[in-house]
Design an enzyme around this catalytic site. Structure first.
Site, short mmCIF file in Angstrom:
data_model
loop_
_atom_site.label_atom_id
_atom_site.label_comp_id
_atom_site.label_asym_id
_atom_site.label_seq_id
_atom_site.Cartn_x
_atom_site.Cartn_y
_atom_site.Cartn_z
N CYS A 2 -2.82 10.18 10.79
CA CYS A 2 -2.28 11.39 10.15
C CYS A 2 -2.97 12.66 10.64
O CYS A 2 -2.31 13.62 11.05
CB CYS A 2 -2.39 11.26 8.63
SG CYS A 2 -4.04 10.90 8.00
N GLY A 25 0.81 -1.21 0.00
CA GLY A 25 0.00 0.00 0.00
C GLY A 25 0.84 1.27 0.00
O GLY A 25 2.07 1.22 -0.09
N TYR A 26 0.17 2.40 0.10
CA TYR A 26 0.88 3.68 0.05
C TYR A 26 1.83 3.86 1.24
O TYR A 26 2.97 4.32 1.07
CB TYR A 26 -0.11 4.84 0.01
CG TYR A 26 -0.92 4.92 -1.25
CD1 TYR A 26 -0.38 4.57 -2.49
CD2 TYR A 26 -2.24 5.37 -1.23
CE1 TYR A 26 -1.13 4.66 -3.65
CE2 TYR A 26 -3.01 5.47 -2.39
CZ TYR A 26 -2.44 5.10 -3.60
OH TYR A 26 -3.18 5.20 -4.74
#
EC number: 1.2.1.38
Length: 343
Positions: A149, A11-12
């Site tokens: 985040c 994934g990212y």
């Protein structure tokens, strides 16, 4: 060299971990796992790594034979907790980027994630992976949980005020995030035709990161989250009531006292210029979080702003920073990139 395995590397966040650790002088990546892509090169889903590595994905089970000193977990929320007991037997240090061990209260976890916590007995063993506020504990921690985040941006923006007693009552957080926050498999809502040009309020209330900000600041938090057209970036705009007698000078002093010596937090609160307050655009690829404020004396309120790259300081970079703290290395190691302008 420290041997590191990345679980969930396709994934990212996994890609950012691979990018950052490839340039880290004290680390070697011994395994990058993905059951779906086992046997394929990591520079397939992460084409920015072409010409930099010949590493191939392995299945999740293969991590048992990797001989890793550290596991970095970029696996999904709600799944990681069920596997954590096994992960803890595979390496001396485990750094988790899922949401499963961020909240200290299992009841709060269930309320925000919609499922009971299946390993509540393991929660007390985890240290919050935010060096700015937990550096001493992280230096000796073998179980680390990196905040979300938007939570990272919110905590770094609000906590200096909370610690100094300069705000009272609830905090309202208006968060904006780019499309990469939905992950590499974001579903139909992440399709370009649906996302382009949109300002989508995807969480009008009770986004799970509000619980993390409340836990870290001691204030009731009400949070909304909006998806914006950017690919990377988080910005939080937080509204709070100033404590009686608090002034703009007090606010500025609190921020500078909290972050004067921090390598990755910059106080940005200027009266003129294009970048008077924190702007995620110039932070792309960097591990910085910019924080700032605007005080409104006429109604006794303050606006607190935080901005970062959600995949770096809000994810993989935060994990690498924790890794550096844990092993006594300079915190900037592998994280020197300053961001781009113009971008």
């Amino acid at each position: 060299m420290l041997r590191v395995a990345i679980v969930g590397a396709s994934g990212y966040i996994g890609g950012e971990l691979l990018r950052l650790l490839h340039g880290h002088p004290r680390v070697t990546v011994v395994a990058a796992t993905s059951d779906r892509l086992a046997g394929r090169r990591v520079d397939g889903p992460h084409p920015n790594l072409r010409g930099h590595t010949d590493l191939c994905f392995v299945g999740h089970d293969a991590v048992e034979d990797a001989g890793a000193d550290v596991l970095l977990l970029a696996a999904p929320h709600r799944e990681t907790m069920g596997r954590m007991a096994g992960y803890l037997t595979l390496a001396g240090t485990v750094i988790d980027l899922s949401g499963d061990f961020r909240l200290r209260d299992p009841g709060t976890y269930a309320a925000y994630y919609g499922v009971p916590h299946t390993a509540p007995h393991l929660i007390p063993g985890f240290t919050t992976g935010l060096p700015e506020w937990h550096r001493a504990e992280l230096a000796a921690a073998d179980r680390i949980s990196v905040p979300g985040c938007m939570a990272t941006a919110g905590i770094l923006a609000v906590r200096p005020m909370a610690e100094a007693g300069l705000i009272e009552g609830p905090v309202q957080v208006d968060a904006r995030t780019g499309s990469s926050g939905s992950g590499a498999s974001g579903g139909p809502a992440a399709a370009h035709a649906e996302r382009s040009g949109a300002l989508r309020v995807f969480a009008p209330s009770r986004h799970r990161h509000e619980a993390e900000i409340a836990q870290a600041t001691g204030h009731t938090v009400r949070m909304t989250a909006t998806g914006v057209e950017a690919v990377r970036g988080v910005q939080v705009v937080c509204h709070a009531k100033l404590a009686p007698g608090a002034s703009e000078r007090d606010v500025r002093a609190a921020f500078h006292a909290a972050y004067a010596d921090e390598p990755f937090v910059r106080v940005v609160a200027r009266r003129q210029g294009l970048y008077r307050l924190p702007e995620p655009k110039i932070l792309t690829g960097s591990n910085h979080c910019d924080v700032g404020f605007a005080v409104f004396a006429d109604d006794g309120t303050v606006v607190l702003v935080g901005a970062l790259d959600n995949l770096v300081k809000g994810g993989a970079g935060g994990a690498v920073q924790c890794l550096n703290v844990r092993f006594g290395w300079p915190e900037r190691t592998g994280l020197e990139f300053p961001g781009l302008h113009p971008n």
